[in-house]
Scaffold this motif. Structure first.
Motif, PDB file in Angstrom:
ATOM      1  N   SER A 253       0.831  -1.208   0.000  1.00 33.24           N
ATOM      2  CA  SER A 253       0.000   0.000   0.000  1.00 33.24           C
ATOM      3  C   SER A 253       0.863   1.254   0.000  1.00 33.24           C
ATOM      4  N   LEU A 254       0.277   2.325  -0.484  1.00 34.83           N
ATOM      5  CA  LEU A 254       0.942   3.628  -0.524  1.00 34.83           C
ATOM      6  C   LEU A 254       0.705   4.342   0.800  1.00 34.83           C
ATOM      7  N   ALA A 255       1.790   4.636   1.509  1.00 36.03           N
ATOM      8  CA  ALA A 255       1.696   5.301   2.804  1.00 36.03           C
ATOM      9  C   ALA A 255       2.690   6.457   2.852  1.00 36.03           C
ATOM     10  N   ILE A 256       2.492   7.350   3.819  1.00 40.92           N
ATOM     11  CA  ILE A 256       3.352   8.533   3.967  1.00 40.92           C
ATOM     12  C   ILE A 256       4.048   8.467   5.323  1.00 40.92           C
ATOM     13  N   PRO A 257       5.377   8.470   5.354  1.00 38.26           N
ATOM     14  CA  PRO A 257       6.092   8.444   6.642  1.00 38.26           C
ATOM     15  C   PRO A 257       5.771   9.672   7.480  1.00 38.26           C
ATOM     16  N   LYS A 258       5.746   9.496   8.765  1.00 37.34           N
ATOM     17  CA  LYS A 258       5.497  10.599   9.698  1.00 37.34           C
ATOM     18  C   LYS A 258       6.516  11.717   9.477  1.00 37.34           C
ATOM     19  N   GLY A 259       6.020  12.936   9.351  1.00 35.61           N
ATOM     20  CA  GLY A 259       6.892  14.082   9.195  1.00 35.61           C
ATOM     21  C   GLY A 259       7.446  14.271   7.797  1.00 35.61           C
ATOM     22  N   ALA A 260       6.848  13.620   6.799  1.00 34.96           N
ATOM     23  CA  ALA A 260       7.340  13.754   5.420  1.00 34.96           C
ATOM     24  C   ALA A 260       7.385  15.221   5.005  1.00 34.96           C
ATOM     25  N   ALA A 261       8.492  15.620   4.391  1.00 36.53           N
ATOM     26  CA  ALA A 261       8.683  17.034   4.039  1.00 36.53           C
ATOM     27  C   ALA A 261       7.780  17.468   2.898  1.00 36.53           C
ATOM     28  N   ASN A 262       7.421  16.533   2.027  1.00 38.44           N
ATOM     29  CA  ASN A 262       6.643  16.877   0.837  1.00 38.44           C
ATOM     30  C   ASN A 262       5.292  16.150   0.859  1.00 38.44           C
ATOM     31  N   ARG A 263       4.594  16.331   1.945  1.00 44.07           N
ATOM     32  CA  ARG A 263       3.344  15.608   2.185  1.00 44.07           C
ATOM     33  C   ARG A 263       2.312  15.877   1.088  1.00 44.07           C
ATOM     34  N   GLU A 264       2.163  17.127   0.685  1.00 40.27           N
ATOM     35  CA  GLU A 264       1.137  17.442  -0.313  1.00 40.27           C
ATOM     36  C   GLU A 264       1.462  16.819  -1.658  1.00 40.27           C
ATOM     37  N   ASN A 265       2.741  16.804  -2.032  1.00 41.84           N
ATOM     38  CA  ASN A 265       3.112  16.137  -3.285  1.00 41.84           C
ATOM     39  C   ASN A 265       2.915  14.627  -3.171  1.00 41.84           C
ATOM     40  N   ALA A 266       3.122  14.091  -1.981  1.00 39.32           N
ATOM     41  CA  ALA A 266       2.880  12.668  -1.779  1.00 39.32           C
ATOM     42  C   ALA A 266       1.416  12.332  -2.035  1.00 39.32           C
ATOM     43  N   ILE A 267       0.527  13.179  -1.519  1.00 40.37           N
ATOM     44  CA  ILE A 267      -0.905  12.941  -1.734  1.00 40.37           C
ATOM     45  C   ILE A 267      -1.257  13.095  -3.212  1.00 40.37           C
ATOM     46  N   LYS A 268      -0.653  14.085  -3.857  1.00 43.85           N
ATOM     47  CA  LYS A 268      -0.894  14.240  -5.305  1.00 43.85           C
ATOM     48  C   LYS A 268      -0.481  12.982  -6.056  1.00 43.85           C
ATOM     49  N   PHE A 269       0.658  12.410  -5.664  1.00 45.37           N
ATOM     50  CA  PHE A 269       1.142  11.210  -6.355  1.00 45.37           C
ATOM     51  C   PHE A 269       0.210  10.027  -6.106  1.00 45.37           C
ATOM     52  N   ILE A 270      -0.242   9.886  -4.879  1.00 48.60           N
ATOM     53  CA  ILE A 270      -1.145   8.767  -4.551  1.00 48.60           C
ATOM     54  C   ILE A 270      -2.451   8.904  -5.341  1.00 48.60           C
ATOM     55  N   GLU A 271      -2.963  10.123  -5.417  1.00 51.39           N
ATOM     56  CA  GLU A 271      -4.166  10.344  -6.221  1.00 51.39           C
ATOM     57  C   GLU A 271      -3.897  10.019  -7.700  1.00 51.39           C
ATOM     58  N   PHE A 272      -2.744  10.445  -8.182  1.00 50.18           N
ATOM     59  CA  PHE A 272      -2.392  10.273  -9.589  1.00 50.18           C
ATOM     60  C   PHE A 272      -2.298   8.796  -9.974  1.00 50.18           C
ATOM     61  N   ILE A 273      -1.539   8.027  -9.199  1.00 53.86           N
ATOM     62  CA  ILE A 273      -1.271   6.644  -9.603  1.00 53.86           C
ATOM     63  C   ILE A 273      -2.467   5.737  -9.328  1.00 53.86           C
ATOM     64  N   SER A 274      -3.448   6.257  -8.583  1.00 54.84           N
ATOM     65  CA  SER A 274      -4.638   5.463  -8.285  1.00 54.84           C
ATOM     66  C   SER A 274      -5.764   5.696  -9.289  1.00 54.84           C
ATOM     67  N   GLN A 275      -5.581   6.629 -10.210  1.00 48.47           N
ATOM     68  CA  GLN A 275      -6.589   6.826 -11.239  1.00 48.47           C
ATOM     69  C   GLN A 275      -6.652   5.584 -12.129  1.00 48.47           C
ATOM     70  N   PRO A 276      -7.837   5.152 -12.542  1.00 54.47           N
ATOM     71  CA  PRO A 276      -7.961   3.889 -13.289  1.00 54.47           C
ATOM     72  C   PRO A 276      -6.997   3.758 -14.462  1.00 54.47           C
ATOM     73  N   GLU A 277      -6.841   4.798 -15.245  1.00 59.01           N
ATOM     74  CA  GLU A 277      -5.946   4.699 -16.400  1.00 59.01           C
ATOM     75  C   GLU A 277      -4.502   4.477 -15.959  1.00 59.01           C
ATOM     76  N   ASN A 278      -4.077   5.210 -14.930  1.00 58.80           N
ATOM     77  CA  ASN A 278      -2.702   5.060 -14.461  1.00 58.80           C
ATOM     78  C   ASN A 278      -2.511   3.761 -13.689  1.00 58.80           C
ATOM     79  N   ALA A 279      -3.511   3.355 -12.929  1.00 63.45           N
ATOM     80  CA  ALA A 279      -3.423   2.072 -12.218  1.00 63.45           C
ATOM     81  C   ALA A 279      -3.303   0.914 -13.210  1.00 63.45           C
TER      82      ALA A 279
END
Length: 338
Positions: A253-279
């Motif tokens: 699973s896609l998870a974010i380590p505590k205190g990640a410096a680029n948290r918002e980009n991490a969420i963008k990436f998780i959203e991106f790679i979970s889109q049906p076409e990209n998945a």
């Protein structure tokens, strides 16, 4: 799970992203994320992406426990994800509020490793078992007995992984012992089985499995379904055994380590790679099953082309063991490796 080659490091600094201020650091199973998708994400979001690979859940856990990992996204397997949540190593990023949550196949939502789907979005799943070189070995593959109690052509020609995760589980499946047992007598049976097998084992290793198996250096190797599929697709004479006792399952699973410096980009990436076409593109690259909604007519590894991804034997997922049970696993493996 399980990727197989030595850890790799990949830095992508695309021309369009080189001037971007945003960064994203991934620490994922080696060779697991499609480079084309990394490039696409980097270009669309103007984020510079750096990817490091690991080859065991233990390596990932150790790095996170040390603190200040510097990573923004990690992909632990289910039993380690639960450990990391319990130890406070991961961000609660409200995964159940993301569009990515709606893209999860319903049967994979809110599982025991993240009941509220707060910390993770599933990424890939599969099985582990033994794979044979069909040019070298032409005997039966319908039982784990052929691997744990080898005879004939398999003696001295089998290879095990160098870590207990999933191997112990397969031995427990064969012996009918529950995962995470705290019964020392039951784990003594596991140790006896593995010690009896040891003289027939050529090597304990998680590296260079594809070349070792395809070359015929060994006739059978403990491995993962997607890696076997990619090798077979590439022309290697390999086949994954569908054993009557079942296979050991895993889901990353896609998870974010505590205190990640680029948290918002991490969420963008998780959203991106979970889109049906990209998945779908990710599954076609990785060759492991996807727990996400897919674009059906773009899936390369269908049941007809990739039966190993659609096992008809039981699949039992590794559990998060109690300290007492984990201690028994560690003791079995330590004694085996002596």
């Amino acid at each position: 799970m399980k990727s197989l080659v030595t850890a790799t490091a990949l830095a992508l600094c695309l021309s369009s992203a080189a001037q971007a201020e945003g960064k994203l650091n991934l620490y994922v199973w080696a060779d697991s994320v499609s480079p084309a998708l990394i490039e696409k994400f980097s270009r669309e979001h103007e984020v510079e992406v750096h990817v490091d690979g690991y080859t065991s859940n233990e390596d990932l856990l150790t790095k996170l426990q040390a603190g200040s990992s510097g990573y923004d996204v990690v992909t632990p397997s289910q039993h380690f994800l639960r450990i990391m949540i319990d130890q406070g190593l991961l961000e609660n990023y409200g995964a159940n509020q993301l569009a990515a949550f709606d893209n999860i196949d319903p049967r994979w939502r809110n599982q025991w490793w993240d009941e509220g789907q707060d910390y993770s979005i599933p990424f890939a799943y599969g099985t582990a078992g033994f794979v044979v070189n069909t040019d070298v070995y032409k005997g039966p593959t319908d039982s784990l007995r052929h691997f744990f109690e080898p005879e004939g052509d398999l003696v001295g020609k089998i290879a095990m992984l160098s870590q207990p995760d999933e191997v112990i589980g397969a031995a427990q499946l064969y012996l009918g012992i529950p995962f995470c047992t705290e019964n020392p007598d039951e784990m003594k049976k596991v140790l006896d089985l593995l010690q009896a097998q040891k003289p027939a084992v050529a090597v304990y290793s998680g590296d260079n499995i594809a070349s070792r198996l395809a070359s015929g250096e060994v006739a059978a190797h403990f491995w993962w379904d997607g890696e076997e599929l990619r090798a077979r697709d590439g022309g290697a004479p390999v086949k994954m055994a569908m054993t009557s006792e079942g296979l050991v399952g895993w889901i990353d699973s896609l998870a974010i380590p505590k205190g990640a410096a680029n948290r918002e980009n991490a969420i963008k990436f998780i959203e991106f790679i979970s889109q049906p076409e990209n998945a779908t593109e990710q599954m076609n690259f990785y060759a492991h099953s996807s727990p996400m909604m897919l674009v059906a007519d773009k899936v390369v590894y269908t049941r007809e082309k990739a039966p190993e991804l659609y096992p008809e034997v039981p699949v039992q997922f590794s559990r998060t063991c109690s300290p007492a049970a984990q201690d028994l696993v560690t003791r079995v493996w330590t004694q085996l490796m002596q």
